[in-house]
Design a protein around this motif. Sequence first.
Motif, PDB file in Angstrom:
ATOM      1  N   ILE A 209      54.982   3.040 -25.666  1.00  0.00           N
ATOM      2  CA  ILE A 209      53.625   2.877 -25.140  1.00  0.00           C
ATOM      3  C   ILE A 209      53.595   2.659 -23.623  1.00  0.00           C
ATOM      4  O   ILE A 209      52.770   3.247 -22.935  1.00  0.00           O
ATOM      5  CB  ILE A 209      52.904   1.745 -25.884  1.00  0.00           C
ATOM      6  CG1 ILE A 209      52.757   2.136 -27.360  1.00  0.00           C
ATOM      7  CG2 ILE A 209      51.522   1.479 -25.291  1.00  0.00           C
ATOM      8  CD1 ILE A 209      52.432   0.984 -28.253  1.00  0.00           C
ATOM      9  N   PRO A 210      54.487   1.836 -23.063  1.00  0.00           N
ATOM     10  CA  PRO A 210      54.415   1.625 -21.603  1.00  0.00           C
ATOM     11  C   PRO A 210      54.467   2.921 -20.813  1.00  0.00           C
ATOM     12  O   PRO A 210      53.794   3.048 -19.783  1.00  0.00           O
ATOM     13  CB  PRO A 210      55.624   0.751 -21.306  1.00  0.00           C
ATOM     14  CG  PRO A 210      55.927   0.086 -22.567  1.00  0.00           C
ATOM     15  CD  PRO A 210      55.501   0.984 -23.672  1.00  0.00           C
ATOM     16  N   ALA A 211      55.230   3.883 -21.287  1.00  0.00           N
ATOM     17  CA  ALA A 211      55.297   5.152 -20.561  1.00  0.00           C
ATOM     18  C   ALA A 211      53.963   5.872 -20.615  1.00  0.00           C
ATOM     19  O   ALA A 211      53.517   6.464 -19.626  1.00  0.00           O
ATOM     20  CB  ALA A 211      56.398   6.026 -21.154  1.00  0.00           C
ATOM     21  N   VAL A 212      53.291   5.803 -21.766  1.00  0.00           N
ATOM     22  CA  VAL A 212      51.995   6.463 -21.891  1.00  0.00           C
ATOM     23  C   VAL A 212      50.976   5.781 -20.977  1.00  0.00           C
ATOM     24  O   VAL A 212      50.216   6.439 -20.262  1.00  0.00           O
ATOM     25  CB  VAL A 212      51.519   6.446 -23.366  1.00  0.00           C
ATOM     26  CG1 VAL A 212      50.144   7.078 -23.477  1.00  0.00           C
ATOM     27  CG2 VAL A 212      52.513   7.165 -24.250  1.00  0.00           C
ATOM     28  N   ILE A 213      51.009   4.431 -20.987  1.00  0.00           N
ATOM     29  CA  ILE A 213      50.089   3.697 -20.112  1.00  0.00           C
ATOM     30  C   ILE A 213      50.366   4.065 -18.653  1.00  0.00           C
ATOM     31  O   ILE A 213      49.444   4.356 -17.880  1.00  0.00           O
ATOM     32  CB  ILE A 213      50.244   2.172 -20.321  1.00  0.00           C
ATOM     33  CG1 ILE A 213      49.804   1.810 -21.740  1.00  0.00           C
ATOM     34  CG2 ILE A 213      49.412   1.405 -19.301  1.00  0.00           C
ATOM     35  CD1 ILE A 213      50.063   0.361 -22.083  1.00  0.00           C
ATOM     36  N   ALA A 214      51.662   4.091 -18.298  1.00  0.00           N
ATOM     37  CA  ALA A 214      52.017   4.427 -16.922  1.00  0.00           C
ATOM     38  C   ALA A 214      51.535   5.825 -16.569  1.00  0.00           C
ATOM     39  O   ALA A 214      51.040   6.060 -15.461  1.00  0.00           O
ATOM     40  CB  ALA A 214      53.522   4.325 -16.739  1.00  0.00           C
ATOM     41  N   PHE A 215      51.639   6.744 -17.537  1.00  0.00           N
ATOM     42  CA  PHE A 215      51.206   8.121 -17.286  1.00  0.00           C
ATOM     43  C   PHE A 215      49.701   8.172 -17.010  1.00  0.00           C
ATOM     44  O   PHE A 215      49.259   8.793 -16.042  1.00  0.00           O
ATOM     45  CB  PHE A 215      51.560   8.984 -18.503  1.00  0.00           C
ATOM     46  CG  PHE A 215      51.185  10.420 -18.357  1.00  0.00           C
ATOM     47  CD1 PHE A 215      51.796  11.207 -17.387  1.00  0.00           C
ATOM     48  CD2 PHE A 215      50.242  10.999 -19.186  1.00  0.00           C
ATOM     49  CE1 PHE A 215      51.461  12.538 -17.252  1.00  0.00           C
ATOM     50  CE2 PHE A 215      49.904  12.329 -19.052  1.00  0.00           C
ATOM     51  CZ  PHE A 215      50.522  13.101 -18.081  1.00  0.00           C
ATOM     52  N   VAL A 216      48.944   7.471 -17.842  1.00  0.00           N
ATOM     53  CA  VAL A 216      47.485   7.472 -17.652  1.00  0.00           C
ATOM     54  C   VAL A 216      47.134   6.861 -16.299  1.00  0.00           C
ATOM     55  O   VAL A 216      46.331   7.409 -15.533  1.00  0.00           O
ATOM     56  CB  VAL A 216      46.802   6.705 -18.807  1.00  0.00           C
ATOM     57  CG1 VAL A 216      45.334   6.516 -18.515  1.00  0.00           C
ATOM     58  CG2 VAL A 216      46.998   7.440 -20.111  1.00  0.00           C
ATOM     59  N   ILE A 217      47.772   5.727 -15.995  1.00  0.00           N
ATOM     60  CA  ILE A 217      47.490   5.073 -14.710  1.00  0.00           C
ATOM     61  C   ILE A 217      47.883   5.990 -13.558  1.00  0.00           C
ATOM     62  O   ILE A 217      47.166   6.113 -12.565  1.00  0.00           O
ATOM     63  CB  ILE A 217      48.227   3.723 -14.624  1.00  0.00           C
ATOM     64  CG1 ILE A 217      47.571   2.730 -15.576  1.00  0.00           C
ATOM     65  CG2 ILE A 217      48.215   3.180 -13.202  1.00  0.00           C
ATOM     66  CD1 ILE A 217      48.246   1.404 -15.637  1.00  0.00           C
ATOM     67  N   TYR A 218      49.024   6.665 -13.735  1.00  0.00           N
ATOM     68  CA  TYR A 218      49.471   7.558 -12.669  1.00  0.00           C
ATOM     69  C   TYR A 218      48.445   8.656 -12.417  1.00  0.00           C
ATOM     70  O   TYR A 218      48.075   8.928 -11.271  1.00  0.00           O
ATOM     71  CB  TYR A 218      50.830   8.170 -13.044  1.00  0.00           C
ATOM     72  CG  TYR A 218      51.356   9.125 -12.002  1.00  0.00           C
ATOM     73  CD1 TYR A 218      51.957   8.628 -10.849  1.00  0.00           C
ATOM     74  CD2 TYR A 218      51.226  10.499 -12.145  1.00  0.00           C
ATOM     75  CE1 TYR A 218      52.412   9.488  -9.880  1.00  0.00           C
ATOM     76  CE2 TYR A 218      51.681  11.370 -11.182  1.00  0.00           C
ATOM     77  CZ  TYR A 218      52.277  10.860 -10.046  1.00  0.00           C
ATOM     78  OH  TYR A 218      52.713  11.711  -9.077  1.00  0.00           O
ATOM     79  N   ILE A 219      47.943   9.247 -13.490  1.00  0.00           N
ATOM     80  CA  ILE A 219      46.971  10.343 -13.326  1.00  0.00           C
ATOM     81  C   ILE A 219      45.708   9.819 -12.643  1.00  0.00           C
ATOM     82  O   ILE A 219      45.166  10.443 -11.716  1.00  0.00           O
ATOM     83  CB  ILE A 219      46.652  10.995 -14.688  1.00  0.00           C
ATOM     84  CG1 ILE A 219      47.867  11.740 -15.226  1.00  0.00           C
ATOM     85  CG2 ILE A 219      45.469  11.950 -14.567  1.00  0.00           C
ATOM     86  CD1 ILE A 219      48.264  12.955 -14.420  1.00  0.00           C
ATOM     87  N   ILE A 220      45.217   8.653 -13.070  1.00  0.00           N
ATOM     88  CA  ILE A 220      44.012   8.092 -12.449  1.00  0.00           C
ATOM     89  C   ILE A 220      44.271   7.818 -10.968  1.00  0.00           C
ATOM     90  O   ILE A 220      43.480   8.187 -10.092  1.00  0.00           O
ATOM     91  CB  ILE A 220      43.581   6.798 -13.169  1.00  0.00           C
ATOM     92  CG1 ILE A 220      43.148   7.109 -14.599  1.00  0.00           C
ATOM     93  CG2 ILE A 220      42.441   6.126 -12.420  1.00  0.00           C
ATOM     94  CD1 ILE A 220      42.847   5.892 -15.421  1.00  0.00           C
TER      95      ILE A 220
END
Lengths: 358, 371, 151
Positions: A209-220
């Motif tokens: 999950i942390p990678a997915v969260i990081a991905f979303v934050i990165y895109i934003i």
Amino acid sequence: MISLENISASIHQLLSANLSQTAVILIEMSIIALLAITLFALLGLILVFMERKVSAWIQIRLGPNRVGPKGIFQTTADTIKLALKEGFVPDGADKFLYKLAPFVVMIIAMMLLAPIAFAKNFAMWDLNIGVFFITAISSVSVIGILMAGWASNNQYSLLGAMRSGAQIISYEISAGMAILTIIVLTGSLQISEIVNSQSNGWWLFKGHIPAVIAFVIYIIAVTAETNRAPFDMAEAESELTGGFHTEYSGMRFALFFLAEYINIFIVCAVGATLFLGGWMPFHIGAWEGFNHIMDFIPSSVWFLGKTFFLIFVIMWFRWTFPRLRIDQLLNLEWKYLLPISLFNLLFMTLIAIKGWHF
Amino acid sequence: MFEQVSANNNGELVINVGPQHPATHGVLHLLITLHGETVTKLEPNLGYIHRSIEKMCESLSYRQFIYTTSRMDYLSSHINNHACALGVEKAMQIEIPERAEYIRVLMSELTRLASHQLWWGAMAMDLGALSPFFYAFREREVINDIMEETCGARLTMNYFVPGGVMYDIHPNFVKRVKDFIVLFKSKIAEYDELVTGNVIFQNRMKNIGIISKEDAISYGCTGPTARGSGVSCDVRKNYPYSIYKNVQFDEVLEYGCDAFSRYQVRIKEMYQSVRIIEQLIDQIPEGEFQAKTKAVIKLPKGEFYTRVETARGELGVYIVSEGGTTPYRIKFRSPGFSNLSALEHMVKGHKIGDLVAIMGVLDLVIPDIDR
Amino acid sequence: MENEELIAQVQTRFPEASIVLGNDFPEVSIDSKQLLPVLQTLKTEPSLAFNFLFCETCVDWKTHFTMVYHLESTTHRHNLVIKANLDRVQPEIETACHLYRAAELHEREIFDLFGIIFTNHPHLRRILLTDDWVGYPLRKDYDDPINMIKL
């Protein structure tokens, strides 16, 4: 199989067989410079065209369809038009800074192309702090924007530049944190190593999950960092008419415009490299046959495919969402994204130490 | 050289918004004073499209002056024409045929739908979402086609004349309107989904541009602007004209007093307009579409005030007649003019982004303000 | 409240005013100096409660000006027209914008087009025309040979 890696290697062999080492380096450097400039121009044309077609598709219209088949030469025609236009300098502007600003923005965008791995073993400069280089250099682009806003001697430009300054500096932090989350897993800042570490699966899937969260934050965060809607506070055409580039026209405006698209390409390329395995094909654990078929697709296609997918996502944002207000924008960063990414980083560190990831 | 980036002593920045600005939707000029991003003072500077329609009307006959009103609030041109035609008919005491009344109300409501659609698209564009504009225009185009078939025009209709309407409706009219209503009912849900439910949109719209009920009345706000603050001011309900007293519809009232309430009023008004059209479209009676009137209209001496509900609020037509063939004095009480006067009250203390959102929700049509 | 009842009530309150039932609304003619007290009473009296000034305009009768105020009560739903005659040479009347905020822009417009001076108006300037415009276009004796087309 023809790949970019083989082509570059054979050119190198051909040159070193006939010339001295210094000459080889000089020639290779000039080839790379030429390629970088061509890529810069080409990417600009392609991305602007893509944006137009994507927006047309979302907005139930046709988009450019007159110049060339399906309108593919529309952007070229527009570039020619912009090049022929008068480069207007407003009265009372700081002429030196005004003229310098687009070049600052453009040069920074070009520098960012250096460490990106476009295919297997195919990068201009695979330096050992590649990711760090990108985060460091990309923060400098705010100077170009501030310069443009200040030098224009226009209130709208000034407001746009100030907004942009506040915004880019804030969102840099979240983007950096999201990048760090992956760096914790790879243990290296070198782009080639980051890609190699994903040979058995992409970090987006391996990192829980942390990678997915990081991905979303990165895109934003990168959407905000590149001044794209819904975070296009610096331009905000309905509020500030054009923000920092209100007064720019002709080729100077085109450089800003190009740099914006190159920046999108770069952040998406970095996103693809960190989270989606860069040029690494899509592999599933022990499925030998499947993995073998995937390997047949050239690595450059994988890289560009992933990057353009992310670019499409960012374009999709732009044509769907309304713009945030400046205070809401900063609230989002400092009250939500930053704490989340800090905890996310901590969590990811725990996962990395315990070796829970795949 | 940097002194020219003007800042006065309090660190405030004076900015001209307009007359050429993407958010003013026309040649409105606002002089705003900013403290940082916050608007501390706002002053409208009007008249860039002032044509002195009131003066022009004084030399036009009672048949001619109606056409100038299509050029005022060009998005509700049918309704503007309706107000003038009603005024002349009331003064002359002509009964107009049932059929004409039905056509007029149908056309007015279609106009209201078209106007609200344009508003919806343009407002979303002000907020930075460009796509809704195209979705709104997709359906607006259908209305425009229906109008074009019957009236021969798409914007300045000039279809209502004293005594009825200029010519009969096109044979396709009823069928096409029915088809449109079926289509539109599904699309309006799409509008809601696309914009109303969006978190960014709601955050942008809620708690900005607050105007209390008392202030809204005092500033003379009408239409959705006032109804968003809970002021009952729908002329169609309070002072029914034409056949509005025979149709079932609700006056939309919201009590949030903010920009989002005004937004919701307009969205819900679209549903009500659809309801009115549905009730009337099957019942258009046979008969004449125009009452017999004299070629030269002479109004009796006196003063006549007619009010109708346009898409933006209450339009009043005040005719002072001396008994001649031309009006002695005509005053158009345009909704936009009064709504604009409340703008400073709404915007003060908000950010520039809010100014744009509030202006978008006010739905200002500049020729309507300047006349 | 019905018009007759309204007329009776207003008449008892302002005996010196002349009231007629016009085509649409009851019309009250008052002395221009009495404007502010009359409006004040009309607005604050609960049984009248004229809180909404929906139209304010002026008519040039060549011999004099007439200011016309259209009032409505949003609670009782009745309407009233206030008329005040003004001298043509020195047209001056008290502003209503402290009672009705809507009057502010309306009065600026009337000043712009008729040249009526509203005393105590916060910023009485031209609004529609340019600041250097000569004359007041909606006056009957205004003539502009270039811009006006006579039929």
